[in-house]
Scaffold this motif. Structure first.
Motif, PDB file in Angstrom:
ATOM      1  N   LYS A   1       0.837  -1.213   0.000  1.00  0.00           N
ATOM      2  CA  LYS A   1       0.000   0.000   0.000  1.00  0.00           C
ATOM      3  C   LYS A   1       0.862   1.249   0.000  1.00  0.00           C
ATOM      4  O   LYS A   1       0.560   2.236  -0.672  1.00  0.00           O
ATOM      5  N   LEU A   2       1.918   1.188   0.728  1.00  0.00           N
ATOM      6  CA  LEU A   2       2.816   2.334   0.800  1.00  0.00           C
ATOM      7  C   LEU A   2       3.451   2.603  -0.564  1.00  0.00           C
ATOM      8  O   LEU A   2       3.624   3.765  -0.972  1.00  0.00           O
ATOM      9  N   GLN A   3       3.756   1.539  -1.257  1.00  0.00           N
ATOM     10  CA  GLN A   3       4.342   1.694  -2.601  1.00  0.00           C
ATOM     11  C   GLN A   3       3.352   2.385  -3.535  1.00  0.00           C
ATOM     12  O   GLN A   3       3.705   3.273  -4.319  1.00  0.00           O
ATOM     13  N   VAL A   4       2.108   1.941  -3.420  1.00  0.00           N
ATOM     14  CA  VAL A   4       1.059   2.544  -4.246  1.00  0.00           C
ATOM     15  C   VAL A   4       0.901   4.025  -3.906  1.00  0.00           C
ATOM     16  O   VAL A   4       0.826   4.893  -4.779  1.00  0.00           O
ATOM     17  N   VAL A   5       0.844   4.279  -2.614  1.00  0.00           N
ATOM     18  CA  VAL A   5       0.671   5.663  -2.178  1.00  0.00           C
ATOM     19  C   VAL A   5       1.848   6.517  -2.622  1.00  0.00           C
ATOM     20  O   VAL A   5       1.685   7.655  -3.059  1.00  0.00           O
ATOM     21  N   SER A   6       3.003   5.942  -2.524  1.00  0.00           N
ATOM     22  CA  SER A   6       4.209   6.671  -2.934  1.00  0.00           C
ATOM     23  C   SER A   6       4.154   6.973  -4.434  1.00  0.00           C
ATOM     24  O   SER A   6       4.536   8.064  -4.890  1.00  0.00           O
ATOM     25  N   SER A   7       3.676   5.968  -5.188  1.00  0.00           N
ATOM     26  CA  SER A   7       3.538   6.165  -6.640  1.00  0.00           C
ATOM     27  C   SER A   7       2.523   7.262  -6.952  1.00  0.00           C
ATOM     28  O   SER A   7       2.735   8.127  -7.802  1.00  0.00           O
ATOM     29  N   PHE A   8       1.389   7.232  -6.264  1.00  0.00           N
ATOM     30  CA  PHE A   8       0.372   8.266  -6.416  1.00  0.00           C
ATOM     31  C   PHE A   8       0.945   9.643  -6.113  1.00  0.00           C
ATOM     32  O   PHE A   8       0.667  10.621  -6.808  1.00  0.00           O
ATOM     33  N   GLN A   9       1.704   9.701  -5.097  1.00  0.00           N
ATOM     34  CA  GLN A   9       2.270  10.990  -4.689  1.00  0.00           C
ATOM     35  C   GLN A   9       3.205  11.548  -5.764  1.00  0.00           C
ATOM     36  O   GLN A   9       3.177  12.740  -6.090  1.00  0.00           O
ATOM     37  N   GLN A  10       3.996  10.653  -6.352  1.00  0.00           N
ATOM     38  CA  GLN A  10       4.893  11.088  -7.423  1.00  0.00           C
ATOM     39  C   GLN A  10       4.098  11.521  -8.650  1.00  0.00           C
ATOM     40  O   GLN A  10       4.416  12.518  -9.308  1.00  0.00           O
TER      41      GLN A  10
ATOM     42  N   ASP B   1       1.142  18.044 -11.070  1.00  0.00           N
ATOM     43  CA  ASP B   1       1.158  19.444 -10.642  1.00  0.00           C
ATOM     44  C   ASP B   1       2.123  20.260 -11.504  1.00  0.00           C
ATOM     45  O   ASP B   1       1.806  21.393 -11.939  1.00  0.00           O
ATOM     46  N   LYS B   2       3.279  19.718 -11.731  1.00  0.00           N
ATOM     47  CA  LYS B   2       4.276  20.432 -12.555  1.00  0.00           C
ATOM     48  C   LYS B   2       3.815  20.585 -13.999  1.00  0.00           C
ATOM     49  O   LYS B   2       4.076  21.614 -14.646  1.00  0.00           O
ATOM     50  N   THR B   3       3.146  19.556 -14.471  1.00  0.00           N
ATOM     51  CA  THR B   3       2.722  19.567 -15.880  1.00  0.00           C
ATOM     52  C   THR B   3       1.552  20.527 -16.120  1.00  0.00           C
ATOM     53  O   THR B   3       1.451  21.195 -17.174  1.00  0.00           O
TER      54      THR B   3
ATOM     55  N   LEU C   1       1.740  18.551 -23.867  1.00  0.00           N
ATOM     56  CA  LEU C   1       0.964  18.192 -22.683  1.00  0.00           C
ATOM     57  C   LEU C   1       0.534  16.733 -22.747  1.00  0.00           C
ATOM     58  O   LEU C   1       0.629  15.994 -21.750  1.00  0.00           O
ATOM     59  N   ARG C   2       0.045  16.327 -23.939  1.00  0.00           N
ATOM     60  CA  ARG C   2      -0.394  14.942 -24.077  1.00  0.00           C
ATOM     61  C   ARG C   2       0.763  13.972 -23.894  1.00  0.00           C
ATOM     62  O   ARG C   2       0.627  12.926 -23.262  1.00  0.00           O
ATOM     63  N   GLU C   3       1.897  14.319 -24.426  1.00  0.00           N
ATOM     64  CA  GLU C   3       3.052  13.442 -24.297  1.00  0.00           C
ATOM     65  C   GLU C   3       3.515  13.341 -22.842  1.00  0.00           C
ATOM     66  O   GLU C   3       3.861  12.245 -22.351  1.00  0.00           O
TER      67      GLU C   3
ATOM     68  N   ILE D   1       3.531  10.268 -17.639  1.00  0.00           N
ATOM     69  CA  ILE D   1       3.064  10.152 -16.253  1.00  0.00           C
ATOM     70  C   ILE D   1       2.177   8.934 -16.103  1.00  0.00           C
ATOM     71  O   ILE D   1       2.237   8.183 -15.112  1.00  0.00           O
ATOM     72  N   SER D   2       1.305   8.684 -17.080  1.00  0.00           N
ATOM     73  CA  SER D   2       0.409   7.524 -17.045  1.00  0.00           C
ATOM     74  C   SER D   2       1.204   6.229 -17.056  1.00  0.00           C
ATOM     75  O   SER D   2       0.879   5.292 -16.312  1.00  0.00           O
ATOM     76  N   ASP D   3       2.224   6.215 -17.925  1.00  0.00           N
ATOM     77  CA  ASP D   3       3.060   5.004 -17.958  1.00  0.00           C
ATOM     78  C   ASP D   3       3.776   4.784 -16.622  1.00  0.00           C
ATOM     79  O   ASP D   3       3.838   3.655 -16.122  1.00  0.00           O
ATOM     80  N   ASN D   4       4.300   5.835 -16.052  1.00  0.00           N
ATOM     81  CA  ASN D   4       5.038   5.688 -14.770  1.00  0.00           C
ATOM     82  C   ASN D   4       4.111   5.243 -13.643  1.00  0.00           C
ATOM     83  O   ASN D   4       4.505   4.457 -12.771  1.00  0.00           O
ATOM     84  N   ALA D   5       2.890   5.734 -13.643  1.00  0.00           N
ATOM     85  CA  ALA D   5       1.952   5.374 -12.581  1.00  0.00           C
ATOM     86  C   ALA D   5       1.233   4.066 -12.882  1.00  0.00           C
ATOM     87  O   ALA D   5       0.530   3.533 -12.006  1.00  0.00           O
ATOM     88  N   ASN D   6       1.402   3.607 -14.141  1.00  0.00           N
ATOM     89  CA  ASN D   6       0.723   2.372 -14.542  1.00  0.00           C
ATOM     90  C   ASN D   6      -0.788   2.531 -14.400  1.00  0.00           C
ATOM     91  O   ASN D   6      -1.489   1.642 -13.940  1.00  0.00           O
ATOM     92  N   LEU D   7      -1.255   3.723 -14.825  1.00  0.00           N
ATOM     93  CA  LEU D   7      -2.679   4.035 -14.752  1.00  0.00           C
ATOM     94  C   LEU D   7      -3.154   4.522 -16.135  1.00  0.00           C
ATOM     95  O   LEU D   7      -2.397   5.138 -16.893  1.00  0.00           O
TER      96      LEU D   7
END
Length: 590
Positions: free
Chosen positions: A487-496, A502-504, A558-560, A565-571
């Motif tokens: 769960k912590l890994q997931v949360v950490s991933s979400f946070q990143q 936010d930056k994008t 923006l799309r790229e 980000i989607s790939d990194n979050a696996n979402l």
């Protein structure tokens, strides 16, 4: 006068022998005894009917027994004869030799020789046959030729059974008369018969002065000296023969002196016992039995002294000693009381130690081991309280050598179990807190606490009573930790992902907003950005045509960026304009 006295004594002796034969020999209906003196020899003739069968040995044995009861003053020969009424000559005879001895002798001649000899005054005599009790069934020729009959003049005595027996003292006197008148004046020279009686004089003087001596005595030594005087004087009175006119007086004096000697002896023994008890107390007693033995000694010293009456010559001496002895006895009694108390404590300590051993064998919890420890401590404290002066001290010290290591072992075990119990409780408590953080989705804290709970449970040693319980926690805690870490890994991933989004979404202006769940990322363009994008599309060739180009390029960038980000979050990614129209989608695996 001499002849008359002798004849009376012979008659008395004959009558006594006749009566004794009638009593002892049941087969003889008629016996007649005659006595005579011939040439300093006493002669006894026993006659019976011709139809009576007589055992000569028994007749002579009875006569001998009668003489055994008498006390001859010197060696005396006695001839005994058996004769049938009407006959001139006897058919059997016996020679008895009454020898002066130191006591009652044997009837055998050999033993008589060993015990014979002239004894001191006051000794007894016993009749001894010259060759045992012997007789001959018939007389020899010399006897047949002898015409003299010494019994011719002896009076005939009644032959019927007597109504009473003559007292031995009268018989003894008769024999004395016979021997004195017939054989010399020996009895007249015996102490206190005819001469002055120094023995009685000395005894009377000592009887008079001994009370004063006893009253003045201050020590055991002085009492013993007085007792020796009394004993000596009493022993001297034993030399006075029974035929002495002063015999009765001597007996009374002996009784008096002996009584005083016995009183002194009673006190002396008590003083000697007290001296022994005093010696005993000079060294410490190492057992209750030793103290009780001393108590017994003091009791033996005190009890006889307490019987001394106030009118006794020894009362003053005794009272002075009694006070001291009672104090000593009281001291011993107090020692015994104290020692019994310590021995009870010693016994109680042993019982408590046994209880500790039993509890130790069945201990299954921290509480059990704490009880074992406290029980050993109670036993040891009880033994430590026994003083060095107590006879039980040595045994207490030996027990302490055995008990103290057991207390240390029990204390260590209780400490180990206490630590294990705390560790176990800490693990359980930490796990509870981890669950709270987990319920709050604070996975970082939850993972941290689950890891602490697991490591704490693993710290409990295998020899602890809590080891099994602790091992039962390892598996569920490990699983909970793994879940929390995931769960912590997931949360950490979400946070990143949020940070990247936010930056994008901000570039001088807010370009977009976003939301994230467990499966997708939803991005919405802001109305402001959409307005700029619409204006650029409506007038692409205006003076600001470069701006339109920039907006178009920015949307692509923006799309790229969102795709990365989607790939990194696996979402999955869903991009909408401000009106809710899908601009771009990206699904996992697409």
């Amino acid at each position: 006068m001499k002849v008359a006295v002798q004849q009376e004594d012979l008659q008395l002796l004959a009558k006594t022998l006749q009566e004794q034969l009638l009593v002892e020999v049941s087969t003889a209906e008629v016996f007649e005894v005659k006595c005579a003196v011939n040439k300093d020899e006493l002669m006894i003739l026993t006659q019976h009917q011709s139809d009576v069968i007589v055992d000569a040995q028994i007749i002579f044995a009875v006569i001998e027994e009668v003489f055994q009861s008498l006390a001859p003053h010197k060696q005396q020969r006695v001839q005994c004869f058996l004769r049938i009424f009407g006959e001139q000559l006897p058919y059997a005879k016996c020679f008895l030799v009454l020898k002066q001895t130191g006591g009652w002798g044997s009837r055998r001649a050999g033993e008589a020789g060993e015990q014979g000899g002239t004894g001191a005054e006051g000794q007894y005599f016993s009749p001894i046959s010259s060759s045992g009790l012997t007789y001959s069934p018939s007389l020899d020729e010399t006897d047949k030729e002898e015409a003299f009959d010494p019994f011719a003049d002896a009076p005939n005595l009644p032959t019927s059974k007597p109504a009473f027996q003559i007292k031995p003292i009268l018989l003894g006197a008769a024999l004395v008369g016979i021997v004195v008148l017939g054989g010399g004046a020996y009895f007249l020279t015996r102490p206190c018969v005819m001469s002055e009686c120094k023995e009685i004089q000395n005894a009377e003087q000592l009887k008079t002065k001994s009370p004063q001596l006893m009253r003045r005595a201050k020590s055991e030594k002085e009492l013993i000296a007085i007792q020796q005087q009394l004993t000596t004087a009493s022993a001297a009175l034993n030399a006075i023969p029974s035929w002495s006119p002063r015999y009765q007086v001597s007996e009374e004096l002996k009784a008096s002196l002996s009584g005083r000697s016995e009183k002194i002896n009673q006190v002396v023994k008590a003083l000697q016992t007290a001296s022994l008890a005093t010696q005993k107390v000079q060294t410490p007693a190492y057992s209750l039995e030793e103290l009780q033995a001393r108590q017994h000694l003091w009791g033996q010293a005190i009890v006889p002294l307490e019987t001394i009456s106030p009118d006794s010559e020894l009362y003053k001496l005794v009272q002075g000693k009694l006070l001291n002895y009672r104090v000593r006895l009281q001291a011993v009694n107090q020692q015994i009381f104290t020692e019994e108390k310590w021995l009870k404590k010693l016994t109680a300590a042993k019982a408590v130690a046994n209880a500790a051993k039993n509890r130790e064998a069945t201990a299954k919890s921290l509480n059990d081991w704490q009880k074992v420890q406290s029980t050993w401590l109670v036993a040891i404290n009880a033994l430590n309280s026994i003083p060095l002066t107590s006879p039980g001290y040595q045994e207490a010290e030996k027990l302490l050598v055995d008990y103290k290591p057991k207390l240390v072992a029990a204390r260590d075990r209780a400490t180990k179990e206490q630590l294990a119990a705390r560790t176990y409780q800490q693990a359980v408590s930490t796990a509870k807190q981890a669950k709270v953080y987990q319920q709050q989705n604070q996975w970082q804290a939850a993972a941290t606490y689950w890891d602490q709970a697991l490591q704490t449970a693993k710290q409990i040693s295998q020899d602890s009573l809590y080891y099994t319980q602790a091992q039962s926690l390892v598996e569920p805690y490990s699983a909970a930790l793994k879940q929390a870490q995931e769960k912590l890994q997931v949360v950490s991933s979400f946070q990143q992902t949020r940070t990247d989004l936010d930056k994008t979404c901000i570039n001088q202006i807010r370009i977009c907003t976003f939301s994230i769940d467990n499966t997708r990322i939803i991005v919405r363009l802001t109305p402001e950005y959409d307005q700029i994008r619409q204006n650029n599309l409506a007038n692409p060739y205006s003076e600001n045509s470069n701006t339109a180009v920039d907006v178009t390029n920015h949307l692509q960038i923006l799309r790229e960026a969102l795709a990365v980000i989607s790939d990194n979050a696996n979402l999955s990614l869903f991009l909408y304009d401000s009106q809710g129209q899908v601009i771009y989608t990206r699904t996992l695996g697409g």
